[in-house]
Design an enzyme around this catalytic site. Structure first.
Site, mmCIF file in Angstrom:
data_model
loop_
_atom_site.group_PDB
_atom_site.id
_atom_site.type_symbol
_atom_site.label_atom_id
_atom_site.label_comp_id
_atom_site.label_asym_id
_atom_site.label_seq_id
_atom_site.Cartn_x
_atom_site.Cartn_y
_atom_site.Cartn_z
ATOM 1 N N TYR A 189 0.806 -1.222 0.000
ATOM 2 C CA TYR A 189 0.000 0.000 0.000
ATOM 3 C C TYR A 189 0.841 1.275 0.000
ATOM 4 O O TYR A 189 0.298 2.375 -0.150
ATOM 5 C CB TYR A 189 -0.931 0.019 1.215
ATOM 6 C CG TYR A 189 -1.942 -1.100 1.206
ATOM 7 C CD1 TYR A 189 -2.988 -1.113 0.294
ATOM 8 C CD2 TYR A 189 -1.841 -2.158 2.103
ATOM 9 C CE1 TYR A 189 -3.909 -2.146 0.278
ATOM 10 C CE2 TYR A 189 -2.761 -3.193 2.101
ATOM 11 C CZ TYR A 189 -3.790 -3.182 1.187
ATOM 12 O OH TYR A 189 -4.703 -4.208 1.170
ATOM 13 N N HIS A 224 -4.521 6.060 -1.242
ATOM 14 C CA HIS A 224 -5.160 5.927 0.070
ATOM 15 C C HIS A 224 -4.153 6.058 1.210
ATOM 16 O O HIS A 224 -4.551 6.256 2.355
ATOM 17 C CB HIS A 224 -5.884 4.583 0.152
ATOM 18 C CG HIS A 224 -7.198 4.629 0.864
ATOM 19 N ND1 HIS A 224 -7.959 5.775 1.001
ATOM 20 C CD2 HIS A 224 -7.907 3.654 1.489
ATOM 21 C CE1 HIS A 224 -9.065 5.493 1.669
ATOM 22 N NE2 HIS A 224 -9.055 4.220 1.986
ATOM 23 N N TYR A 227 -5.449 -1.234 9.588
ATOM 24 C CA TYR A 227 -6.185 -1.065 8.345
ATOM 25 C C TYR A 227 -7.130 0.114 8.514
ATOM 26 O O TYR A 227 -7.554 0.461 9.616
ATOM 27 C CB TYR A 227 -6.900 -2.331 7.865
ATOM 28 C CG TYR A 227 -5.913 -3.333 7.305
ATOM 29 C CD1 TYR A 227 -5.417 -3.193 6.015
ATOM 30 C CD2 TYR A 227 -5.447 -4.384 8.085
ATOM 31 C CE1 TYR A 227 -4.490 -4.085 5.506
ATOM 32 C CE2 TYR A 227 -4.519 -5.282 7.589
ATOM 33 C CZ TYR A 227 -4.040 -5.127 6.300
ATOM 34 O OH TYR A 227 -3.117 -5.998 5.808
ATOM 35 N N ASN A 284 -10.261 0.976 7.974
ATOM 36 C CA ASN A 284 -11.600 1.007 8.563
ATOM 37 C C ASN A 284 -11.620 0.776 10.070
ATOM 38 O O ASN A 284 -12.690 0.787 10.675
ATOM 39 C CB ASN A 284 -12.529 0.020 7.853
ATOM 40 C CG ASN A 284 -12.051 -1.407 7.962
ATOM 41 O OD1 ASN A 284 -10.995 -1.682 8.520
ATOM 42 N ND2 ASN A 284 -12.834 -2.325 7.421
#
EC number: 3.1.1.29
Length: 195
Positions: free
Chosen positions: A18, A23, A69, A71
């Site tokens: 990532y 993001h 993560y 969320n």
């Protein structure tokens, strides 16, 4: 002048795959700030995140990259706030913003989540939307069905150059933000982008 910042949260997902994706812009921004301040991150399991501490104007400021993560970022942020008795008004959350074009950075307090799962999680854990946000524009794919795939990929080269330049400028404005001089910080950030 408002309350000075005591916690800066760089939103992103953990893991090398990532790194530098749209993001993870918030996490990448925090890496740049840590480099500029010459501090390193270390894992702190109490806060489920990578943490560093800087001192600005005799105030401890914590840097936090949640490793939960996106969320579940609120668990990490909430744990640190409760431990160090940090109020929501003393938090700056740095995150990617679909509603701003690449190269645009906006500073604001409060507001909605814009569907951002990291912000949703923080709002749920803190029970308030009133915290500072540094919104880094990544643009929108044009179709809401493509958003998930879009934010999990690297920006195009020309977008990355615009984002890098804006991040560099916002790091220069950081001392104003840290002291709680948000009006001056917003003027410098927002005026530059209108020219």
């Amino acid at each position: 002048m408002e309350l000075p910042i005591r916690l800066v949260v760089g939103l992103g997902n953990p893991g090398d795959k990532y790194t530098s994706t749209r993001h993870n812009i918030g996490s990448d921004w925090l890496d740049r700030l840590a480099d500029a301040q010459r501090v390193s991150f270390a894992l702190d399991i109490r806060f489920r995140g990578l943490c560093a501490r800087i001192v600005q104007s005799d105030t401890d400021i914590w840097l936090l990259k949640p490793q939960t993560y996106m969320n579940a970022s609120g668990m990490s942020v909430g744990a640190m706030c409760r431990y160090y008795k940090i109020t929501p008004e003393q938090i700056l959350v740095v995150h990617d913003e679909l509603d701003l074009q690449p190269g645009i950075i906006k500073l604001k307090s409060g507001g909605g989540t814009g569907g951002h799962n990291g912000l949703k999680s923080i709002v749920a854990d803190l029970s308030t939307q009133v915290f500072w946000r540094l919104r880094i524009g990544v643009g929108h794919p044009g179709d809401r069905n493509q958003v998930v795939d879009y934010v999990l990929h690297l920006p195009r080269r020309e977008e990355a150059a615009l984002i890098d330049e804006a991040i560099d400028h916002s790091i220069q404005v950081w001392p104003l933000i840290a002291r709680g001089n948000f009006a001056a910080a917003m003027q410098q950030l927002h005026t530059r982008q209108e020219n």
